[in-house]
Scaffold this motif. Structure first.
Motif, short mmCIF file in Angstrom:
data_model
loop_
_atom_site.label_atom_id
_atom_site.label_comp_id
_atom_site.label_asym_id
_atom_site.label_seq_id
_atom_site.Cartn_x
_atom_site.Cartn_y
_atom_site.Cartn_z
N VAL A 328 -3.57 -13.71 24.31
CA VAL A 328 -2.83 -13.48 23.06
C VAL A 328 -2.85 -11.98 22.76
N GLY A 329 -3.99 -11.33 23.08
CA GLY A 329 -4.05 -9.87 22.92
C GLY A 329 -5.06 -9.39 21.89
N ASP A 330 -5.52 -10.30 21.03
CA ASP A 330 -6.45 -9.87 19.96
C ASP A 330 -7.87 -10.36 20.21
N GLU A 331 -8.14 -10.86 21.43
CA GLU A 331 -9.43 -11.50 21.71
C GLU A 331 -10.63 -10.61 21.41
N GLU A 332 -10.47 -9.28 21.61
CA GLU A 332 -11.60 -8.37 21.38
C GLU A 332 -11.92 -8.18 19.90
N GLU A 333 -10.93 -8.51 19.04
CA GLU A 333 -11.11 -8.22 17.60
C GLU A 333 -11.54 -9.45 16.79
N ILE A 334 -11.65 -10.60 17.43
CA ILE A 334 -11.94 -11.84 16.67
C ILE A 334 -13.37 -11.87 16.16
N LEU A 335 -14.33 -11.53 17.02
CA LEU A 335 -15.75 -11.66 16.66
C LEU A 335 -16.28 -10.35 16.08
N PRO A 336 -17.25 -10.42 15.16
CA PRO A 336 -17.85 -9.19 14.61
C PRO A 336 -18.45 -8.34 15.74
N ILE A 337 -18.12 -7.05 15.76
CA ILE A 337 -18.47 -6.19 16.88
C ILE A 337 -19.97 -6.10 17.14
N LYS A 338 -20.78 -6.04 16.06
CA LYS A 338 -22.24 -5.93 16.23
C LYS A 338 -22.79 -7.19 16.93
N LEU A 339 -22.28 -8.35 16.52
CA LEU A 339 -22.75 -9.60 17.14
C LEU A 339 -22.22 -9.74 18.56
N GLN A 340 -20.99 -9.25 18.81
CA GLN A 340 -20.46 -9.25 20.18
C GLN A 340 -21.41 -8.50 21.10
N ASN A 341 -21.83 -7.31 20.65
CA ASN A 341 -22.71 -6.48 21.49
C ASN A 341 -24.05 -7.15 21.76
N GLU A 342 -24.56 -7.88 20.76
CA GLU A 342 -25.84 -8.58 20.96
C GLU A 342 -25.70 -9.70 21.99
N VAL A 343 -24.58 -10.45 21.91
CA VAL A 343 -24.35 -11.52 22.89
C VAL A 343 -24.16 -10.91 24.28
N LEU A 344 -23.40 -9.81 24.36
CA LEU A 344 -23.17 -9.16 25.66
C LEU A 344 -24.48 -8.71 26.30
N MET A 345 -25.37 -8.16 25.50
CA MET A 345 -26.67 -7.74 26.03
C MET A 345 -27.43 -8.93 26.61
N SER A 346 -27.41 -10.05 25.91
CA SER A 346 -28.11 -11.26 26.40
C SER A 346 -27.49 -11.75 27.70
N LEU A 347 -26.15 -11.75 27.77
CA LEU A 347 -25.47 -12.26 28.96
C LEU A 347 -25.64 -11.34 30.16
N SER A 348 -25.86 -10.05 29.91
CA SER A 348 -25.93 -9.08 31.01
C SER A 348 -27.32 -9.01 31.65
N ARG A 349 -28.31 -9.62 31.00
CA ARG A 349 -29.66 -9.58 31.59
C ARG A 349 -29.71 -10.46 32.83
N HIS A 350 -30.57 -10.12 33.76
CA HIS A 350 -30.73 -10.95 34.97
C HIS A 350 -31.68 -12.10 34.65
N HIS A 351 -31.20 -13.32 34.83
CA HIS A 351 -32.03 -14.50 34.54
C HIS A 351 -32.27 -15.27 35.83
#
Length: 451
Positions: A328-351
């Motif tokens: 659609v084009g607005d996917e980056e703007e839907i979620l609050p940016i601070k919380l996006q970054n926190e989720v990204l950090m969790s997903l980027s860790r090696h598990h």
């Protein structure tokens, strides 16, 4: 009147097969806990074997060649329901059309589908498509276990046992399934042991354990992380959270099935309440023309046909190349940016693979704790014992402007409405795990303030 396994197809016609939708489609948010996770039920209703039979025109069509157990003494309504169910199964076991030919080699694949009854209850088909033992070319067949219980890992293990026995003889499958049928479904964290005799090997003891966390029973997040970057997973989550149309493409049925179940599980404690078909049979491809939200999986070979359809805006995800083909084009703007970054950090860790499910789930549960975890404080309780949700006060209570903007959209979704409807019925919270995480979050906040 008995229940009816039918649904409207995308063109609005009444179909004799079922569009699979998720629990809650009938407005019953509580179906998830009551149907999927009760211990003591039968493990399964049927084991169905679907084989390919040659038609007069010369192509192969999937047909049920065996059904265990056979049902007798059914009432008229139950008989009709069963006939409809059995009619739908072959279509979902061989969703890739009828272009089959005998083969000498075929890698086994495991996938699942969901059939929804008109009352919102659902049945899950756990499938193992395999090539029976033998020489020369032969046709694959599907062993499909129909159950009301959502526990993908457990049923994959059962299908491993079925496949092992199939390579010896069909006759050794049924005593094993009968033993399983006579065993009660274990409670979370508990194990059930099934005795099974195999010629040459003797009696085996098979242990089946349910995970402690019921909300992670039907899911493998590893499948998603192997194919998509954390950033793309976040875009998909953002689209799903606002109940948009999502189309996933891959060639393998197992990849589609695992990845779509994983995306739906990211929404916990909420439930996807719209059309949900992990693998769309070829004859139902016009589902993508639906104006309503859907989450569907389509084999890559049908991509051109899908793109030719008159579609509304949708997110198109290529699981083979790990990229988004259409957005659609607005996917980056839907979620609050601070919380996006926190989720990204969790997903980027090696598990490690054992940790993945818990850690990925935790990242998204925390997202909901931070954005909507204060919902219970905004339910006003009347004397009758019914609650009334105060939506405006709930949205205003968020200090962060970006969180407020997101939540104002999220409260309008079907999944949030169903969750709140359920919460208004009783002061006892529905999803225990989610409540536990909310409590922990508030305790940590209080602890930080005090120190």
């Amino acid at each position: 009147m008995g229940p009816c396994w039918e649904a409207d197809d995308a063109s609005g016609h009444r179909g004799t097969f079922t569009l699979a939708t998720s629990p809650g489609s009938s407005g019953k948010a509580g179906d998830r806990s009551s149907v999927l996770y009760s211990a003591g039920q039968f493990f399964f209703e049927y084991l169905v074997v679907v084989s390919l039979k040659k038609t007069l025109e010369g192509h192969y069509e999937p047909k049920i060649s065996y059904q265990f157990p056979k049902r007798e003494n059914l009432l008229k309504g139950q008989k009709e329901e069963e006939e409809r169910l059995l009619k739908a199964i072959p279509l979902f076991c061989f969703p890739d059309g009828n272009n089959w030919a005998p083969v000498a080699e075929f890698p086994s694949e495991t996938f699942s589908f969901v059939l929804t009854n008109v009352d919102g209850s659902r049945k899950i088909g756990y499938c193992r498509r395999l090539l029976p033992a033998g020489r020369g070319t032969r046709l694959p067949e599907v062993f499909c276990i129909i159950s009301c219980l959502g526990c993908f890992g457990l049923f994959s293990k059962i299908l491993d046992e079925v496949e092992k026995r199939r390579q010896i003889s069909m006759a050794v499958i049924y005593p094993f399934m009968q033993g399983l049928r006579e065993s009660p479904f274990p409670a979370p964290g508990k194990t059930v042991t099934i005795k099974s005799f195999i010629p040459e090997s003797g009696t085996e003891l098979i242990e089946l354990t349910r995970p402690v966390d019921a909300h992670l029973e039907h899911v493998e997040f590893q499948a998603l992380l192997q194919r998509l970057s954390p950033q793309l997973i976040l875009h998909i989550f953002a689209s799903a959270v606002l109940e948009r149309r999502l189309i996933f493409l891959a060639e393998e049925l197992s990849v589609l099935s695992q990845c779509i179940h994983a995306v739906a599980a990211l929404l916990y404690p909420f439930t996807w309440a719209h059309t949900y078909i992990p693998v769309v049979p070829e004859c139902l491809l016009d589902t993508v023309c639906c104006p309503t939200p859907f989450m569907v999986g389509i084999q890559m070979r049908h991509l051109e046909r899908v793109l030719d359809q008159p579609m509304e805006e949708a997110l198109l995800v290529d699981l083979c190349k790990g990229k988004i083909l259409q957005a659609v084009g607005d996917e980056e703007e839907i979620l609050p940016i601070k919380l996006q970054n926190e989720v990204l950090m969790s997903l980027s860790r090696h598990h490690t693979s054992e940790q993945v499910n818990a850690l990925v789930s935790e990242a998204f549960v925390q997202f909901f704790v931070r954005t909507v975890g204060h919902y219970a404080a905004h339910i006003k309780w009347g004397r009758s014992g019914r609650g009334a949700f105060q939506e405006r006060a709930f949205c205003k209570a968020l200090a962060s402007k970006t969180s407020r903007r997101f939540v104002k959209k999220f409260v309008k979704t079907n999944m949030f409405s169903l969750f709140i409807e359920e919460a208004e019925k009783s002061r006892i919270p529905q999803e225990a795990y989610f409540q536990q995480k909310i409590t922990e979050y508030h305790e940590q906040k209080k602890h930080r303030r005090e120190s």
